[in-house]
Write a protein that holds these residues in place. Structure first.
Motif, mmCIF file in Angstrom:
data_model
loop_
_atom_site.group_PDB
_atom_site.id
_atom_site.type_symbol
_atom_site.label_atom_id
_atom_site.label_comp_id
_atom_site.label_asym_id
_atom_site.label_seq_id
_atom_site.Cartn_x
_atom_site.Cartn_y
_atom_site.Cartn_z
ATOM 1 N N PHE A 16 -6.324 -3.471 -15.272
ATOM 2 C CA PHE A 16 -6.544 -4.794 -14.686
ATOM 3 C C PHE A 16 -6.149 -5.864 -15.694
ATOM 4 C CE2 PHE A 16 -10.375 -2.940 -12.149
ATOM 5 C CZ PHE A 16 -9.498 -2.372 -11.223
ATOM 6 N N VAL A 89 -4.796 -9.873 -11.933
ATOM 7 C CA VAL A 89 -5.705 -9.674 -10.803
ATOM 8 C C VAL A 89 -7.025 -10.411 -11.009
ATOM 9 C CG1 VAL A 89 -4.723 -7.491 -10.015
ATOM 10 C CG2 VAL A 89 -6.464 -7.472 -11.815
ATOM 11 N N ASP A 118 -1.208 -14.450 -7.799
ATOM 12 C CA ASP A 118 -1.452 -13.930 -6.464
ATOM 13 C C ASP A 118 -2.586 -14.731 -5.822
ATOM 14 O OD1 ASP A 118 -3.138 -11.888 -4.657
ATOM 15 O OD2 ASP A 118 -1.035 -11.284 -4.632
ATOM 16 N N ILE A 121 -6.345 -13.551 -6.271
ATOM 17 C CA ILE A 121 -6.850 -13.269 -7.611
ATOM 18 C C ILE A 121 -8.344 -13.612 -7.704
ATOM 19 C CG2 ILE A 121 -6.261 -15.570 -8.485
ATOM 20 C CD1 ILE A 121 -5.364 -14.205 -11.104
ATOM 21 N N ILE A 176 -13.164 -7.008 -9.286
ATOM 22 C CA ILE A 176 -11.783 -6.546 -9.075
ATOM 23 C C ILE A 176 -11.794 -5.078 -8.657
ATOM 24 C CG2 ILE A 176 -9.581 -6.058 -10.204
ATOM 25 C CD1 ILE A 176 -10.206 -8.493 -12.060
ATOM 26 N N ARG A 204 -0.738 -1.319 -12.119
ATOM 27 C CA ARG A 204 -1.379 -2.585 -11.786
ATOM 28 C C ARG A 204 -1.283 -2.787 -10.289
ATOM 29 N NH1 ARG A 204 1.242 -5.655 -15.293
ATOM 30 N NH2 ARG A 204 -0.096 -4.901 -16.920
ATOM 31 N N VAL A 206 -2.086 -5.021 -6.704
ATOM 32 C CA VAL A 206 -2.311 -6.360 -6.157
ATOM 33 C C VAL A 206 -3.656 -6.399 -5.440
ATOM 34 C CG1 VAL A 206 -1.472 -8.089 -4.532
ATOM 35 C CG2 VAL A 206 0.155 -6.778 -5.902
ATOM 36 N N VAL A 207 -4.438 -7.414 -5.722
ATOM 37 C CA VAL A 207 -5.747 -7.554 -5.088
ATOM 38 C C VAL A 207 -5.565 -7.934 -3.619
ATOM 39 C CG1 VAL A 207 -7.901 -8.847 -5.087
ATOM 40 C CG2 VAL A 207 -6.801 -8.262 -7.241
#
Length: 221
Positions: A16, A89, A118, A121, A176, A204, A206-207
């Motif tokens: 993260f 994130v 993003d 986030i 997260i 990694r 994407v949230v």
């Protein structure tokens, strides 16, 4: 506590990236040093460019590697933004509770963050240096109101006294993880014939959508 931090030789389940942003001299580097190495320097120098530290910890029996990025808050370094925010994130918006101007700049920093990162986030507002209560220039209520309006987590910290530092980082990393793990479960429904999940662990991620995530704040006494 022995169960919280992972063995560095252990397989990493998640990475993260979390970024620290805010004006210069609000204590971003000291917060990172306190969390990553449990250190505090009274003679801290301004960060030049970008630095990052990592810390491995256990969340829900999964090994999570937190990659915490720290950047200079001075205007002349603001050109690093796109690369700095890429893949993040989580983010911590840090202000110095003894400097009203650093709090007033939070709206601008948040706008920049949302313009580059993003949209989902996880963001936490941090009022640092709460050990200097006699010099407080930002009422807790002002910060709480801003955090509530912008749908942010909020916590007051002291890197010097180690107040709420670990709690703040663990809160954002756990949130997260909670979001990512829910997405992992749904992705398992789409597992291909070879048994591979739709998400690759150790990368990694994407949230996903956070519109309905409940935000909770806290502060030191």
């Amino acid at each position: 506590m022995s169960n919280l931090y992972g063995d560095y030789n252990q397989k990493i389940d998640y990475v993260f990236k979390v970024v620290l942003i805010g004006d210069s001299a609000v204590g971003k580097t000291q917060l990172l040093a306190r969390f990553a190495r449990n250190e505090f320097s009274m003679d801290s120098k301004a960060t030049i460019g970008v630095e990052f530290q990592t810390k491995t910890l256990i969340i829900d029996n999964k090994t999570v590697k937190a990659q915490i990025w720290d950047t200079a808050g001075q205007e002349r370094y603001r050109a690093v933004t796109s690369a700095y925010y890429r893949g993040a994130v989580g983010a911590m918006l840090v202000f110095d509770m003894t400097k009203r101007q650093s709090f007033d700049h939070m709206a601008r920093w948040l706008e920049e963050l949302r313009g580059h990162a993003d949209k989902n986030i996880v963001i936490m507002l941090i009022g640092n240096k709460c050990d200097l209560a006699a010099l407080r220039a930002v009422p807790t209520e002002d910060a709480q109101e801003f955090a509530q309006r912008e749908n942010l987590f909020f916590m007051e910290t002291s890197a010097l006294e180690s107040t709420n530092v670990e709690t703040a980082f663990l809160t954002i990393l756990t949130e997260i993880y909670r979001i990512i793990s829910k997405k992992t479960l749904s992705a398992n429904d789409d597992t291909d014939p070879n048994g591979s999940s739709g998400l690759l662990k150790g990368t990694r991620i994407v949230v996903p959508d956070m519109d309905h995530t409940e935000k909770k704040g806290g502060c030191c006494v």
